[in-house]
Design an enzyme around this catalytic site. Structure first.
Site, PDB file in Angstrom:
ATOM      1  N   ARG A 140      35.410  33.951  46.177  1.00  0.00           N
ATOM      2  CA  ARG A 140      36.584  33.848  45.313  1.00  0.00           C
ATOM      3  C   ARG A 140      37.463  32.703  45.814  1.00  0.00           C
ATOM      4  O   ARG A 140      37.336  32.272  46.962  1.00  0.00           O
ATOM      5  CB  ARG A 140      37.374  35.150  45.321  1.00  0.00           C
ATOM      6  N   LYS A 164      38.641  41.342  49.478  1.00  0.00           N
ATOM      7  CA  LYS A 164      39.682  42.247  49.024  1.00  0.00           C
ATOM      8  C   LYS A 164      39.791  43.436  49.972  1.00  0.00           C
ATOM      9  O   LYS A 164      38.790  43.930  50.488  1.00  0.00           O
ATOM     10  CB  LYS A 164      39.385  42.737  47.605  1.00  0.00           C
ATOM     11  N   HIS A 224      36.512  30.785  39.014  1.00  0.00           N
ATOM     12  CA  HIS A 224      35.892  32.110  39.059  1.00  0.00           C
ATOM     13  C   HIS A 224      34.615  32.159  38.224  1.00  0.00           C
ATOM     14  O   HIS A 224      33.752  33.016  38.460  1.00  0.00           O
ATOM     15  CB  HIS A 224      36.877  33.166  38.563  1.00  0.00           C
ATOM     16  N   ARG A 227      31.592  31.955  40.383  1.00  0.00           N
ATOM     17  CA  ARG A 227      31.181  33.230  40.976  1.00  0.00           C
ATOM     18  C   ARG A 227      30.407  34.056  39.954  1.00  0.00           C
ATOM     19  O   ARG A 227      29.439  34.734  40.301  1.00  0.00           O
ATOM     20  CB  ARG A 227      32.427  33.990  41.463  1.00  0.00           C
ATOM     21  N   HIS A 250      31.183  44.074  46.237  1.00  0.00           N
ATOM     22  CA  HIS A 250      31.929  44.994  45.373  1.00  0.00           C
ATOM     23  C   HIS A 250      31.816  46.409  45.912  1.00  0.00           C
ATOM     24  O   HIS A 250      30.749  46.840  46.349  1.00  0.00           O
ATOM     25  CB  HIS A 250      31.359  44.987  43.951  1.00  0.00           C
ATOM     26  N   TYR A 259      30.494  41.426  36.125  1.00  0.00           N
ATOM     27  CA  TYR A 259      30.307  40.038  36.522  1.00  0.00           C
ATOM     28  C   TYR A 259      28.988  39.458  36.038  1.00  0.00           C
ATOM     29  O   TYR A 259      28.788  38.254  36.064  1.00  0.00           O
ATOM     30  CB  TYR A 259      30.327  39.935  38.059  1.00  0.00           C
TER      31      TYR A 259
END
Length: 283
Positions: A140, A164, A224, A227, A250, A259
């Site tokens: 990201r 994240k 993005h 990705r 994830h 995605y």
């Protein structure tokens, strides 16, 4: 001196969020939205009622997307939950307001033919490295901004990424990235902030730099989208969705499905394979 446009309690909430180890970007955005609410409604968020919030959100129906409205509502929800935790407020008006459901988005990776076109475009060497990190490691923008030489284990051929939730995970290195890493600094930030070499570049700067390069190359999409290409290509190459989930880092496989796009040709082939007359199975 008190400023009429100062959000009461915002400073304390900021400290609390940092104590929870939330990212600076998240905290800054939450505080900005609170300030915007106060400026546009002239109602202190601390004392706002459900009707004040509903009117504010509805007043932006024409200029905010459904996703933006849902995000801003979630910021307000976090604010009122904190006010309850610290006994600054007994009720939570967001219970009456609710949070709009974020609409499902169809993945929008860049086209396969756009990859060589993008890489053939003239650009700074650092920009090319950013693009390769997105295409070949699925990073990201905020992860690219924080890449350091120490994150690369060339012996183990892995890249350690703090994504994240500040979770540290490894991503196998593509041969091209191994070559890139061998030519980049072994220590320190790879993408320093201009004028502040001890600090890394902001994620928005990464997005802007990559985005401008993509537009110059005639490639539609954002940083993005690279990705998304990474995820979709992994799946199209026959990799299991569970493997793609791990490579995207994830927590939920549902996020991974958002995605990855099933290629149009596969969908057309699936439809073409339908038949109204099916042969009977042998007894």
């Amino acid at each position: 001196m008190f400023n009429a446009h100062t959000v009461i309690g915002a400073a304390e909430w900021e400290v609390w969020q940092y104590a929870q180890r939330l990212s600076t970007v998240t905290i800054t955005e939450r505080l900005r939205v609170l300030s915007q609410f106060l400026a546009e409604t002239d109602v202190q968020p601390l004392h706002a009622q459900a009707v004040d919030i509903v009117r504010w959100l509805a007043g932006h129906d024409d200029d905010w997307s459904d996703s933006t409205s849902a995000t801003y509502a979630s910021y307000l929800s976090a604010w009122y939950k904190w006010l309850q935790i610290v006994d600054r407020r007994a009720d939570n008006p967001m219970i009456k307001v609710g949070i709009p459901k974020v609409p499902e988005r169809e993945p929008r990776p860049i086209a396969d033919e756009d990859v060589p076109r993008l890489l053939a475009t003239r650009m700074w060497g650092s920009t090319r490295v950013m693009i390769l990190l997105a295409l070949l490691a699925g990073l990201r923008a905020h992860e690219i901004a924080k890449v350091r030489g120490e994150d690369f284990d060339l012996t183990g051929r892995v890249l350690w990424v703090k994504g994240k939730g500040r979770k540290l995970k490894s991503v196998p290195l593509h041969p091209i990235l191994i070559e890139v890493a061998s030519q980049m600094p072994a220590t320190g930030w790879w993408f320093e902030m201009r004028g502040h070499p001890s600090e890394h570049m902001h994620s928005k700067s990464v997005s802007d730099i990559v985005g401008r390069t993509m537009r110059r190359a005639g490639v539609r999409g954002t940083c993005h989208s690279l990705r998304h290409w990474y995820a979709t290509t992994l799946l199209d190459n026959g990799n299991d969705l569970r493997v793609v989930q791990e490579l995207l880092r994830h927590r939920s496989i549902t996020s991974t499905q958002g995605y990855t796009r099933v290629p149009d040709q596969r969908r057309r082939d699936a439809i073409a394979g339908l038949t109204l007359v099916r042969g009977r199975r042998a007894a």
